[in-house]
Write a protein that holds these residues in place. Structure first.
Motif, PDB file in Angstrom:
ATOM      1  N   ARG A  68       1.835   1.087  -8.737  1.00 10.94           N
ATOM      2  CA  ARG A  68       1.465   2.078  -7.735  1.00 10.94           C
ATOM      3  C   ARG A  68       2.471   3.234  -7.697  1.00 10.94           C
ATOM      4  O   ARG A  68       2.475   4.031  -6.760  1.00 10.94           O
ATOM      5  CB  ARG A  68       1.358   1.427  -6.354  1.00 10.94           C
ATOM      6  N   GLY A  79      -2.520   4.595   2.005  1.00  6.04           N
ATOM      7  CA  GLY A  79      -1.400   3.697   2.241  1.00  6.04           C
ATOM      8  C   GLY A  79      -0.490   4.162   3.350  1.00  6.04           C
ATOM      9  O   GLY A  79      -0.732   5.175   4.002  1.00  6.04           O
ATOM     10  N   ASP A  98       0.806  -1.215   0.000  1.00  5.13           N
ATOM     11  CA  ASP A  98       0.000   0.000   0.000  1.00  5.13           C
ATOM     12  C   ASP A  98       0.844   1.274   0.000  1.00  5.13           C
ATOM     13  O   ASP A  98       0.327   2.367   0.200  1.00  5.13           O
ATOM     14  CB  ASP A  98      -1.002   0.016   1.160  1.00  5.13           C
TER      15      ASP A  98
END
Length: 355
Positions: free
Chosen positions: A47, A94, A4
């Motif tokens: 990400r 995150g 995350d």
């Protein structure tokens, strides 16, 4: 895997009428590689928003290049939109947000930044007379302050010469709250240079790279590791402050306009960036002929003996086991000979000349 965590990685080499740079894109690519490597930051590649000049340059003889002018700010805006969703209320995305930016930059006028703690990152349509920019540090602080991320790590390889510009803060940051952002503790900021100096790039093995980023990547890959293999915010800061200058020639070190140390405030909270196999160095000791056939020893932390043996004439004495980074003292006590030495950890082989 840091599933995350998120990242924004930027490298801009091309500007309309500002001197082009050679290092930022290569530097950004290498930071991206470290950030997404399982042996590095371990952040999933999907990400991480990577923005580099070549992604916006057409093949000749195409029309004028589309420049990544707004892409940097939009990368932050996309994160903010993702956090708001349909509710309009920021939600956690995150643990950590990494931001890396390499390119041209500038310091703010003293009135806008009296503590000299920030830098404006010039985006790709910036000119000599219109310094369009992104306030990278403030953007990242917003995400921490809003609870979107638990912590932030910002690395900026850019100049910090003050110019007359008005800080361009995003409209979702309350101007009255900007000062309070500085009170956030779970932060790590690393600037290539102190306020008032230019960052520099130079050839390394025939390839021009940013001096700060070259040292940064070496530190993240293990040169800044603690004896247990962890690369932390404190160990990385210590390494860069002490060893960035090692990449400079003696002439460069005497040049007052070339930065020798980055600007990295002491972190209030310890981060672990990665864990690497603890580095070890093979050490030999060269001694004078009259020191042959003598007891020899090496002392380490706490003056504890970590290795010992007997010298043999005609050949250096080899420490039996490789040593971790740290400070040491080699002694030939029968002759009163001793020599201090320090291992960074990435030397591979290291010889100590005693006597």
């Amino acid at each position: 895997m840091a599933v995350d965590d998120r990242g924004i990685v930027v490298g801009i080499t091309t500007y309309p009428d500002i001197a082009p740079l050679q290092g930022p894109e290569l530097d950004a690519e290498e930071f991206f590689d470290w950030l997404t490597s399982s042996s590095g930051g371990d952040v999933p590649a999907d990400r991480v928003d990577k923005i580099v000049s070549s992604d916006f340059q057409p093949a000749a003889p195409a029309a004028a290049a589309r420049l990544p002018a707004q892409e940097v700010a939009q990368a932050f805006h996309r994160l903010q939109s993702a956090s708001l969703g349909t509710t309009g209320i920021p939600r956690r995305l995150g643990r950590r947000l990494y931001v890396y930016a390499a390119g041209h930059g500038a310091a703010l006028p003293f009135g806008a930044d009296p503590e000299r703690s920030d830098a404006a990152f010039l985006v790709a349509d910036a000119t000599k007379f219109n310094a369009t920019h992104v306030m990278t540090k403030v953007h990242a602080l917003y995400f921490l302050n809003a609870g979107i991320f638990d912590e932030i790590a910002v690395f900026m390889d850019c100049c910090r010469i003050p110019i007359n510009l008005i800080p361009n803060y995003p409209n979702y940051i309350n101007a009255n709250a900007i000062d309070t952002l500085e009170n956030e503790r779970r932060t790590f900021f690393a600037f290539a240079t102190k306020w008032g100096l230019n960052a520099r790039e130079k050839p390394f093995n025939g390839v021009t790279r940013g001096i700060f980023t070259t040292a940064l990547i070496a530190g993240l890959k293990g040169a800044a590791a603690n004896p247990d293999g962890t690369v932390t915010s404190r160990s990385l800061r210590d390494y860069l402050l002490l060893h960035m200058k090692d990449l400079l020639t003696e002439t460069e070190q005497r040049d007052p306009f070339i930065p020798k140390r980055p600007d990295i405030p002491a972190p209030a909270v310890e981060f672990v960036f990665t864990t690497v196999p603890p580095q070890r160095v093979n050490v030999t000791v060269t001694f004078p002929m009259h020191a042959a056939n003598q007891p020899i020893r090496v002392r380490g932390e706490g003056f504890r003996i970590v290795a010992s043996g007997q010298t043999v004439g005609g050949t250096p004495w080899r420490v039996p086991d490789p040593l971790p980074k740290g400070g040491y003292l080699v002694q030939i006590p029968g002759l009163g000979l001793e020599k201090e030495f320090t291992l960074i950890g990435n030397e591979g082989m290291f010889d100590v000349a005693i006597g």
